[in-house]
Write a protein that holds these residues in place. Structure first.
Motif, PDB file in Angstrom:
ATOM      1  N   LEU A  29       0.830  -1.205   0.000  1.00  0.00           N
ATOM      2  CA  LEU A  29       0.000   0.000   0.000  1.00  0.00           C
ATOM      3  C   LEU A  29       0.869   1.263   0.000  1.00  0.00           C
ATOM      4  N   ILE A  30       1.964   1.228   0.748  1.00  0.00           N
ATOM      5  CA  ILE A  30       2.896   2.353   0.771  1.00  0.00           C
ATOM      6  C   ILE A  30       3.561   2.503  -0.595  1.00  0.00           C
ATOM      7  N   TYR A  31       3.904   1.389  -1.207  1.00  0.00           N
ATOM      8  CA  TYR A  31       4.486   1.394  -2.549  1.00  0.00           C
ATOM      9  C   TYR A  31       3.500   2.016  -3.551  1.00  0.00           C
ATOM     10  N   ALA A  32       2.229   1.632  -3.470  1.00  0.00           N
ATOM     11  CA  ALA A  32       1.207   2.218  -4.345  1.00  0.00           C
ATOM     12  C   ALA A  32       1.096   3.723  -4.106  1.00  0.00           C
ATOM     13  N   HIS A  33       1.159   4.117  -2.859  1.00  0.00           N
ATOM     14  CA  HIS A  33       1.100   5.542  -2.507  1.00  0.00           C
ATOM     15  C   HIS A  33       2.270   6.294  -3.154  1.00  0.00           C
ATOM     16  N   MET A  34       3.455   5.701  -3.094  1.00  0.00           N
ATOM     17  CA  MET A  34       4.634   6.333  -3.710  1.00  0.00           C
ATOM     18  C   MET A  34       4.503   6.385  -5.232  1.00  0.00           C
ATOM     19  N   LEU A  35       3.919   5.353  -5.828  1.00  0.00           N
ATOM     20  CA  LEU A  35       3.707   5.365  -7.279  1.00  0.00           C
ATOM     21  C   LEU A  35       2.732   6.474  -7.680  1.00  0.00           C
ATOM     22  N   SER A  36       1.667   6.649  -6.911  1.00  0.00           N
ATOM     23  CA  SER A  36       0.718   7.716  -7.241  1.00  0.00           C
ATOM     24  C   SER A  36       1.356   9.094  -7.017  1.00  0.00           C
ATOM     25  N   TYR A  37       2.182   9.203  -5.983  1.00  0.00           N
ATOM     26  CA  TYR A  37       2.931  10.442  -5.736  1.00  0.00           C
ATOM     27  C   TYR A  37       3.841  10.741  -6.928  1.00  0.00           C
ATOM     28  N   GLY A  38       4.564   9.726  -7.393  1.00  0.00           N
ATOM     29  CA  GLY A  38       5.432   9.892  -8.552  1.00  0.00           C
ATOM     30  C   GLY A  38       4.642  10.254  -9.793  1.00  0.00           C
ATOM     31  N   GLY A  39       3.500   9.596  -9.978  1.00  0.00           N
ATOM     32  CA  GLY A  39       2.650   9.909 -11.131  1.00  0.00           C
ATOM     33  C   GLY A  39       2.193  11.351 -11.132  1.00  0.00           C
ATOM     34  N   LEU A  40       1.793  11.838  -9.970  1.00  0.00           N
ATOM     35  CA  LEU A  40       1.370  13.231  -9.861  1.00  0.00           C
ATOM     36  C   LEU A  40       2.521  14.174 -10.192  1.00  0.00           C
ATOM     37  N   HIS A  41       3.684  13.908  -9.635  1.00  0.00           N
ATOM     38  CA  HIS A  41       4.821  14.801  -9.878  1.00  0.00           C
ATOM     39  C   HIS A  41       5.295  14.747 -11.322  1.00  0.00           C
ATOM     40  N   LEU A  42       5.212  13.588 -11.949  1.00  0.00           N
ATOM     41  CA  LEU A  42       5.566  13.500 -13.365  1.00  0.00           C
ATOM     42  C   LEU A  42       4.582  14.307 -14.206  1.00  0.00           C
ATOM     43  N   ALA A  43       3.311  14.212 -13.890  1.00  0.00           N
ATOM     44  CA  ALA A  43       2.310  14.999 -14.611  1.00  0.00           C
ATOM     45  C   ALA A  43       2.532  16.496 -14.388  1.00  0.00           C
ATOM     46  N   LEU A  44       2.874  16.873 -13.165  1.00  0.00           N
ATOM     47  CA  LEU A  44       3.157  18.290 -12.874  1.00  0.00           C
ATOM     48  C   LEU A  44       4.352  18.802 -13.672  1.00  0.00           C
ATOM     49  N   SER A  45       5.317  17.923 -13.931  1.00  0.00           N
ATOM     50  CA  SER A  45       6.509  18.333 -14.666  1.00  0.00           C
ATOM     51  C   SER A  45       6.352  18.115 -16.174  1.00  0.00           C
ATOM     52  N   LYS A  46       5.090  18.043 -16.612  1.00  0.00           N
ATOM     53  CA  LYS A  46       4.748  17.956 -18.044  1.00  0.00           C
ATOM     54  C   LYS A  46       5.066  16.616 -18.674  1.00  0.00           C
ATOM     55  N   ASN A  47       5.305  15.585 -17.889  1.00  0.00           N
ATOM     56  CA  ASN A  47       5.531  14.240 -18.405  1.00  0.00           C
ATOM     57  C   ASN A  47       4.270  13.421 -18.111  1.00  0.00           C
ATOM     58  N   LYS A  48       3.182  13.805 -18.766  1.00  0.00           N
ATOM     59  CA  LYS A  48       1.878  13.212 -18.473  1.00  0.00           C
ATOM     60  C   LYS A  48       1.818  11.728 -18.819  1.00  0.00           C
ATOM     61  N   LYS A  49       2.466  11.332 -19.906  1.00  0.00           N
ATOM     62  CA  LYS A  49       2.435   9.920 -20.304  1.00  0.00           C
ATOM     63  C   LYS A  49       3.040   9.033 -19.217  1.00  0.00           C
ATOM     64  N   ALA A  50       4.200   9.417 -18.715  1.00  0.00           N
ATOM     65  CA  ALA A  50       4.833   8.651 -17.631  1.00  0.00           C
ATOM     66  C   ALA A  50       3.973   8.727 -16.367  1.00  0.00           C
ATOM     67  N   GLY A  51       3.405   9.895 -16.095  1.00  0.00           N
ATOM     68  CA  GLY A  51       2.548  10.047 -14.922  1.00  0.00           C
ATOM     69  C   GLY A  51       1.361   9.099 -14.951  1.00  0.00           C
ATOM     70  N   ILE A  52       0.748   8.963 -16.118  1.00  0.00           N
ATOM     71  CA  ILE A  52      -0.385   8.038 -16.266  1.00  0.00           C
ATOM     72  C   ILE A  52       0.070   6.608 -16.022  1.00  0.00           C
ATOM     73  N   LYS A  53       1.219   6.246 -16.572  1.00  0.00           N
ATOM     74  CA  LYS A  53       1.763   4.890 -16.384  1.00  0.00           C
ATOM     75  C   LYS A  53       1.977   4.591 -14.896  1.00  0.00           C
ATOM     76  N   TRP A  54       2.575   5.549 -14.207  1.00  0.00           N
ATOM     77  CA  TRP A  54       2.822   5.370 -12.777  1.00  0.00           C
ATOM     78  C   TRP A  54       1.500   5.242 -12.014  1.00  0.00           C
ATOM     79  N   TYR A  55       0.544   6.110 -12.339  1.00  0.00           N
ATOM     80  CA  TYR A  55      -0.724   6.096 -11.609  1.00  0.00           C
ATOM     81  C   TYR A  55      -1.480   4.794 -11.847  1.00  0.00           C
ATOM     82  N   ILE A  56      -1.445   4.276 -13.076  1.00  0.00           N
ATOM     83  CA  ILE A  56      -2.092   2.995 -13.362  1.00  0.00           C
ATOM     84  C   ILE A  56      -1.441   1.890 -12.529  1.00  0.00           C
ATOM     85  N   SER A  57      -0.118   1.916 -12.419  1.00  0.00           N
ATOM     86  CA  SER A  57       0.583   0.927 -11.583  1.00  0.00           C
ATOM     87  C   SER A  57       0.124   1.019 -10.137  1.00  0.00           C
TER      88      SER A  57
END
Length: 160
Positions: free
Chosen positions: A108-136
């Motif tokens: 669950l903590i790992y999933a939380h970190m993946l969603s955190y990473g997805g959000l930050h990737l999307a914020l930094s204009k890397n939306k494709k990677a952010g979506i991949k992370w969030y799906i994971s």
């Protein structure tokens, strides 16, 4: 506050005090690896709550200034990945943490970190990677869809 800490790091380094005798009596993993920067504090708090309860005062003792140059806003995908994997490894190798909270909690903590990473990737204009992370993250913990973070993530995706 102890169980809330499993859901995310709401503590700041400037607002936590740990007794020296506790640190001397407990073997905790401290990382000096700069690639882990930004997550090492949460790893420490999680190791501490596996060994003792938190005591707290609901008093504001410090404040942080939000600005565009904060390091938390400028992580690369590799840095986010290193932080995410690093936290998972530290907790997985901490027998006290595993015994108290279980392997599922680490997931669950790992999933939380993946969603955190997805959000930050999307914020930094890397939306494709952010979506991949969030799906994971969602594949591990469907409840990531029910978080405020997910709403922020969707908002960022919808902005041009």
């Amino acid at each position: 506050p102890t169980l809330s800490l499993l859901k995310g790091n709401f503590l700041s380094c400037i607002g936590v005090f740990v007794r020296l005798d506790f640190l001397k009596q407990n073997r905790l993993y401290f990382s000096e690896n700069r690639a882990f920067s930004g997550t090492e504090d949460w790893a420490l708090w999680l190791q501490i709550i596996a060994r003792t309860d938190l005591e707290y005062q609901n008093t504001v003792t410090a404040s942080m200034i939000e600005h565009e140059e904060r390091s938390v806003l400028s992580f690369s995908e590799k840095q986010l990945f290193d932080r995410t994997i690093g936290l998972k490894e530290i907790l997985s190798n901490d027998s006290v943490f595993v015994t108290k909270f279980g392997i599922k909690t680490i997931g669950l903590i790992y999933a939380h970190m993946l969603s955190y990473g997805g959000l930050h990737l999307a914020l930094s204009k890397n939306k494709k990677a952010g979506i991949k992370w969030y799906i994971s993250a969602i594949k591990i913990n469907f409840k990531e869809l029910l978080s405020r973070r997910f709403l922020a993530f969707v908002k960022i995706l919808l902005l041009k």
